[in-house]
Design a protein around this motif. Structure first.
Motif, PDB file in Angstrom:
ATOM      1  N   UNK A 527     -25.901  17.070  19.813  1.00  0.00           N
ATOM      2  CA  UNK A 527     -24.831  16.839  20.668  1.00  0.00           C
ATOM      3  C   UNK A 527     -23.739  17.549  20.585  1.00  0.00           C
ATOM      4  N   UNK A 528     -23.155  17.770  19.515  1.00  0.00           N
ATOM      5  CA  UNK A 528     -22.021  18.710  19.127  1.00  0.00           C
ATOM      6  C   UNK A 528     -22.257  20.087  19.374  1.00  0.00           C
ATOM      7  N   UNK A 529     -23.345  20.485  19.019  1.00  0.00           N
ATOM      8  CA  UNK A 529     -23.738  21.982  19.214  1.00  0.00           C
ATOM      9  C   UNK A 529     -23.901  22.370  20.689  1.00  0.00           C
ATOM     10  N   UNK A 530     -24.528  21.550  21.348  1.00  0.00           N
ATOM     11  CA  UNK A 530     -24.743  21.583  22.917  1.00  0.00           C
ATOM     12  C   UNK A 530     -23.199  21.874  23.503  1.00  0.00           C
ATOM     13  N   UNK A 531     -22.308  20.926  23.096  1.00  0.00           N
ATOM     14  CA  UNK A 531     -20.892  20.966  23.559  1.00  0.00           C
ATOM     15  C   UNK A 531     -20.160  22.351  23.223  1.00  0.00           C
ATOM     16  N   UNK A 532     -20.401  22.774  22.058  1.00  0.00           N
ATOM     17  CA  UNK A 532     -19.990  23.804  21.378  1.00  0.00           C
ATOM     18  C   UNK A 532     -20.529  24.927  22.243  1.00  0.00           C
ATOM     19  N   UNK A 533     -21.728  25.140  22.571  1.00  0.00           N
ATOM     20  CA  UNK A 533     -22.299  26.269  23.215  1.00  0.00           C
ATOM     21  C   UNK A 533     -21.230  26.341  24.766  1.00  0.00           C
ATOM     22  N   UNK A 534     -21.083  25.358  25.416  1.00  0.00           N
ATOM     23  CA  UNK A 534     -20.294  25.164  26.299  1.00  0.00           C
ATOM     24  C   UNK A 534     -19.249  25.744  26.233  1.00  0.00           C
ATOM     25  N   UNK A 535     -18.455  25.316  25.213  1.00  0.00           N
ATOM     26  CA  UNK A 535     -16.944  25.592  24.845  1.00  0.00           C
ATOM     27  C   UNK A 535     -16.948  26.993  24.687  1.00  0.00           C
ATOM     28  N   UNK A 536     -17.930  27.667  24.069  1.00  0.00           N
ATOM     29  CA  UNK A 536     -17.840  28.922  23.444  1.00  0.00           C
ATOM     30  C   UNK A 536     -17.851  29.993  24.598  1.00  0.00           C
ATOM     31  N   UNK A 537     -18.371  29.639  25.722  1.00  0.00           N
ATOM     32  CA  UNK A 537     -18.732  30.490  26.972  1.00  0.00           C
ATOM     33  C   UNK A 537     -17.430  31.276  27.675  1.00  0.00           C
ATOM     34  N   UNK A 538     -17.383  32.822  27.476  1.00  0.00           N
ATOM     35  CA  UNK A 538     -16.219  33.311  27.926  1.00  0.00           C
ATOM     36  C   UNK A 538     -14.943  33.331  26.954  1.00  0.00           C
ATOM     37  N   UNK A 539     -15.190  32.874  25.931  1.00  0.00           N
ATOM     38  CA  UNK A 539     -13.971  32.801  24.813  1.00  0.00           C
ATOM     39  C   UNK A 539     -14.447  33.879  23.889  1.00  0.00           C
ATOM     40  N   UNK A 540     -13.421  34.343  23.232  1.00  0.00           N
ATOM     41  CA  UNK A 540     -13.237  35.020  21.558  1.00  0.00           C
ATOM     42  C   UNK A 540     -13.578  33.807  20.788  1.00  0.00           C
ATOM     43  N   UNK A 541     -14.713  33.879  19.977  1.00  0.00           N
ATOM     44  CA  UNK A 541     -15.034  32.856  18.960  1.00  0.00           C
ATOM     45  C   UNK A 541     -14.888  33.458  17.606  1.00  0.00           C
ATOM     46  N   UNK A 542     -14.504  32.606  16.925  1.00  0.00           N
ATOM     47  CA  UNK A 542     -14.745  32.774  15.371  1.00  0.00           C
ATOM     48  C   UNK A 542     -15.179  31.544  14.818  1.00  0.00           C
ATOM     49  N   UNK A 543     -16.389  31.669  14.272  1.00  0.00           N
ATOM     50  CA  UNK A 543     -16.986  30.355  13.813  1.00  0.00           C
ATOM     51  C   UNK A 543     -17.411  30.357  12.293  1.00  0.00           C
ATOM     52  N   UNK A 544     -16.751  29.475  11.642  1.00  0.00           N
ATOM     53  CA  UNK A 544     -16.816  29.561   9.901  1.00  0.00           C
ATOM     54  C   UNK A 544     -18.116  28.546   9.843  1.00  0.00           C
ATOM     55  N   UNK A 545     -18.991  29.127   9.134  1.00  0.00           N
ATOM     56  CA  UNK A 545     -20.204  28.176   8.674  1.00  0.00           C
ATOM     57  C   UNK A 545     -20.620  28.591   7.479  1.00  0.00           C
ATOM     58  N   UNK A 546     -21.206  27.299   6.780  1.00  0.00           N
ATOM     59  CA  UNK A 546     -22.021  27.475   5.612  1.00  0.00           C
ATOM     60  C   UNK A 546     -23.591  27.271   6.076  1.00  0.00           C
ATOM     61  N   UNK A 547     -23.678  26.481   7.169  1.00  0.00           N
ATOM     62  CA  UNK A 547     -24.975  26.148   7.477  1.00  0.00           C
ATOM     63  C   UNK A 547     -25.472  27.569   8.571  1.00  0.00           C
ATOM     64  N   UNK A 548     -26.289  28.194   8.239  1.00  0.00           N
ATOM     65  CA  UNK A 548     -26.601  29.494   9.069  1.00  0.00           C
ATOM     66  C   UNK A 548     -26.976  29.173  10.402  1.00  0.00           C
ATOM     67  N   UNK A 549     -27.809  28.238  10.438  1.00  0.00           N
ATOM     68  CA  UNK A 549     -28.416  28.138  11.858  1.00  0.00           C
ATOM     69  C   UNK A 549     -27.327  27.903  12.776  1.00  0.00           C
ATOM     70  N   UNK A 550     -25.926  27.554  12.538  1.00  0.00           N
ATOM     71  CA  UNK A 550     -24.929  27.210  13.201  1.00  0.00           C
ATOM     72  C   UNK A 550     -24.532  28.652  13.882  1.00  0.00           C
ATOM     73  N   UNK A 551     -24.685  29.745  13.285  1.00  0.00           N
ATOM     74  CA  UNK A 551     -24.359  30.982  13.557  1.00  0.00           C
ATOM     75  C   UNK A 551     -25.228  31.879  13.846  1.00  0.00           C
ATOM     76  N   UNK A 552     -26.564  31.474  13.883  1.00  0.00           N
ATOM     77  CA  UNK A 552     -27.697  32.473  13.908  1.00  0.00           C
ATOM     78  C   UNK A 552     -27.768  33.000  15.560  1.00  0.00           C
ATOM     79  N   UNK A 553     -27.137  32.413  16.475  1.00  0.00           N
ATOM     80  CA  UNK A 553     -27.305  32.602  17.846  1.00  0.00           C
ATOM     81  C   UNK A 553     -26.046  33.505  18.394  1.00  0.00           C
TER      82      UNK A 553
END
Length: 594
Positions: A527-553
């Motif tokens: 649910x959070x990943x889906x919400x984050x994908x909406x949040x990131x649209x059209x913005x400059x994003x910096x995503x810190x992650x240990x779980x690489x599946x979070x940043x793969x896309x």
């Protein structure tokens, strides 16, 4: 140590005078009303009564001439008491008004100082201790003002009036009395200086006790689930015993001072007894003057007795205020330049140019970045990965100016963030950390925190986009539900979706996600990943992650190692390169396959 205590006391007075000066009219009225109150009631009444005694001593008065002879004295006594009581009520009014106004200013001063300090400052201090220091700083001003107004100003008035009225009549007596009072004041001050350090130590112990209590209560879940109640109680008991020990030392020192000054008081009253007994025979002193001598000496001696209590209250006030005074004097590690303009961010291009940053813990200096460079085009979504300690979170904190770099510069749309106001910078960046930062307020207030003028429809829309609307509407009070301290009434996934709704509503051009999904279960993460994908649209994003599946896309992934970029590119390219990122990816995906 003595120099430090003296400096802290002077700095405390500096801050208190800043506040008092803003309300100088009230302060002046308070001093004047106190002076008038003492003059009229403590000295005016005995003076008139001494005239009555002298008149009575001169001979009897016929009954039909009582009012003719004593009428002026009666009128004078009534006038003195009316004016004295009026001065007393004016004193009460100005005292209350000044305390209320000063409390507001001191609270604002403390709040501003704490809010404008760096995260490094707050990381090294108990939140409960800072709250305790603020409360004591405000209370200490009230205690100091009341101590000046009641024991000390009346003492000064008593000395002035006693000398002015009695010196022309019995100069020898006044000279002896003043010498004894000077000795009394010197002893009191000397012992006050000795006790001051004990008060500061006692205040420090109280602050430590508050910090221990706050730390245990704030982490009560960890205490209970670890079965460490006894351990926390032992820590609290140790701090509590320290309070008892230091308060006891302060008590014995205060008692010793009281005993010594009490002996001087007995000497003073012995002198006045001798003078009253033989004053008429030796010096021809009138009965009325003898009454004044006893009354004024008794008054001034009583006032001096209050010096002990007053100095003790001074000690306590300065000791209680010392913690916040030192906090107010603490240099701001991150400060706006004078006249700094607001930052205006439209596109969100970010440049780290020649960044050098280190932090100091005790005497140890740790370098995190040295000549670090990174360009993030506007609208690009960038993932920061690497082992713990690589500098990922530190880089986001530098972007937010939670700490300041020592070398280089950070630009957003070509604007140096160090040359713009911090508030305008942070209002241009939506920040979602691993642990959602929620206030003990309603869900609606938490979502609208970055945009307080938002309508309820806009808040609902943001909640819907963050996949939070369903669970919010199922709560008994809906958007009016109070989240509890740090959002404790909500689950981790619910808190995170509320935080994402806040970021959506703020609609900032730059987005920073710091491990925003690492602590969630699979359902909440989806649910959070889906919400984050909406949040990131059209913005400059910096995503810190240990779980690489979070940043793969994401558009681009930057691999950090000890503050240096070791790999940079899209997910597919980095996996194909078979470098550090590929090793991390294979390790994580391999773990999932087992």
């Amino acid at each position: 140590m003595a120099t430090n205590r003296s400096t802290t006391t002077r700095r405390t007075l500096h801050y208190y005078w800043q506040v008092t000066r803003k309300h100088f009219g009230l302060f002046a009225a308070l001093m004047a009303s106190t002076f008038l109150f003492v003059a009229l009631l403590s000295y005016g009444n005995p003076c008139v009564m001494s005239l009555v005694v002298d008149r009575v001593s001169a001979g009897s008065v016929e009954s039909d001439r009582v009012f003719a002879v004593y009428g002026p004295y009666i009128v004078a006594l009534i006038a003195i008491n009316v004016l004295g009581q009026a001065a007393s009520k004016l004193q009460d009014y100005t005292m209350y008004k000044l305390e209320i106004a000063a409390a507001y200013d001191l609270a604002t001063m403390s709040f501003d100082a704490l809010c404008n300090q760096s995260m490094s400052f707050h990381s090294n201090r108990f939140g409960g201790t800072l709250v305790s220091q603020t409360s004591k700083f405000m209370s200490a001003y009230q205690l100091l003002l009341e101590t000046i107004t009641f024991p000390f100003l009346p003492v000064i008035c008593s000395v002035i009036f006693t000398c002015a009225i009695l010196a022309p009549r019995v100069p020898v007596y006044v000279a002896i009395l003043m010498a004894l009072l000077v000795a009394y004041a010197c002893v009191s001050y000397y012992m006050y200086k000795r006790i001051l350090s004990l008060n500061e130590k006692a205040a420090s112990a109280q602050n430590q006790l508050s910090g221990e209590l706050s730390d245990s209560v704030a982490n009560i879940l960890a205490v209970k689930t670890s079965g460490r109640e006894d351990y926390e109680r032992a820590l609290f008991d140790q701090a509590n015993r320290q309070v008892v020990e230091r308060d006891s030392k302060r008590m014995w020192a205060s008692l010793a001072r009281g005993i010594i000054t009490a002996c001087i008081t007995v000497v003073i009253m012995s002198v006045v007894a001798v003078f009253i007994a033989g004053g008429n025979a030796w010096y021809g002193i009138s009965a009325g003057t003898l009454v004044m001598m006893f009354t004024y000496t008794y008054t001034v001696t009583n006032q001096f007795n209050f010096i002990n209590n007053g100095l003790q209250r001074f000690n306590r006030a300065f000791g209680d205020a010392s913690g916040m005074t030192q906090t107010l004097d603490e240099p701001r590690l991150v400060a706006d330049l004078p006249g700094a303009p607001d930052m205006v961010v439209r596109d969100g291009a970010i440049d780290f140019e020649g960044i050098g940053f280190h932090y100091t813990d005790g005497n140890a200096k740790t370098t995190v970045f040295e000549d670090f460079n990174l360009h993030i085009p506007a609208g690009q979504r960038v993932g920061l990965v690497g082992l713990s300690g690589a500098g990922k979170t530190t880089l986001t904190k530098l972007l937010l100016r939670l700490s300041d770099i020592q070398d280089g510069r950070i630009l957003i749309d070509g604007q140096n963030i160090a040359e713009c106001t911090q508030q305008s910078l942070r209002r241009s960046i939506a920040y979602v950390p691993q642990e959602a930062l929620l206030f003990h307020r309603s869900i609606a207030e938490n979502i609208a925190y970055g945009r307080p003028d938002a309508t309820m429809e806009q808040i609902r829309e943001a909640a819907a986009q963050a996949n939070a609307l369903d669970f919010i509407e199922n709560l008994p009070d809906g958007f009016d539900t109070i989240t509890g301290e740090r959002g404790v009434k909500l689950s981790g996934g619910q808190r995170q979706r509320v935080a994402i709704a806040r970021a959506l509503l703020a609609d900032c051009p730059v987005l920073v996600l710091d491990e925003a999904t690492s602590a969630l279960d699979s359902e909440s993460e989806a649910l959070v990943q889906d919400a984050l994908s909406k949040l990131m649209r059209g913005r400059t994003c910096i995503v810190v992650a240990h779980r690489l599946s979070t940043v793969a896309s994401l558009d681009r992934i930057v691999v950090l190692d000890h503050g240096k970029i070791t790999e940079d590119g899209p997910h597919a390219d980095l996996v194909a390169a078979n470098g550090e990122y590929a090793n991390l990816w294979n390790r994580q995906t391999g773990a999932y396959l087992k």
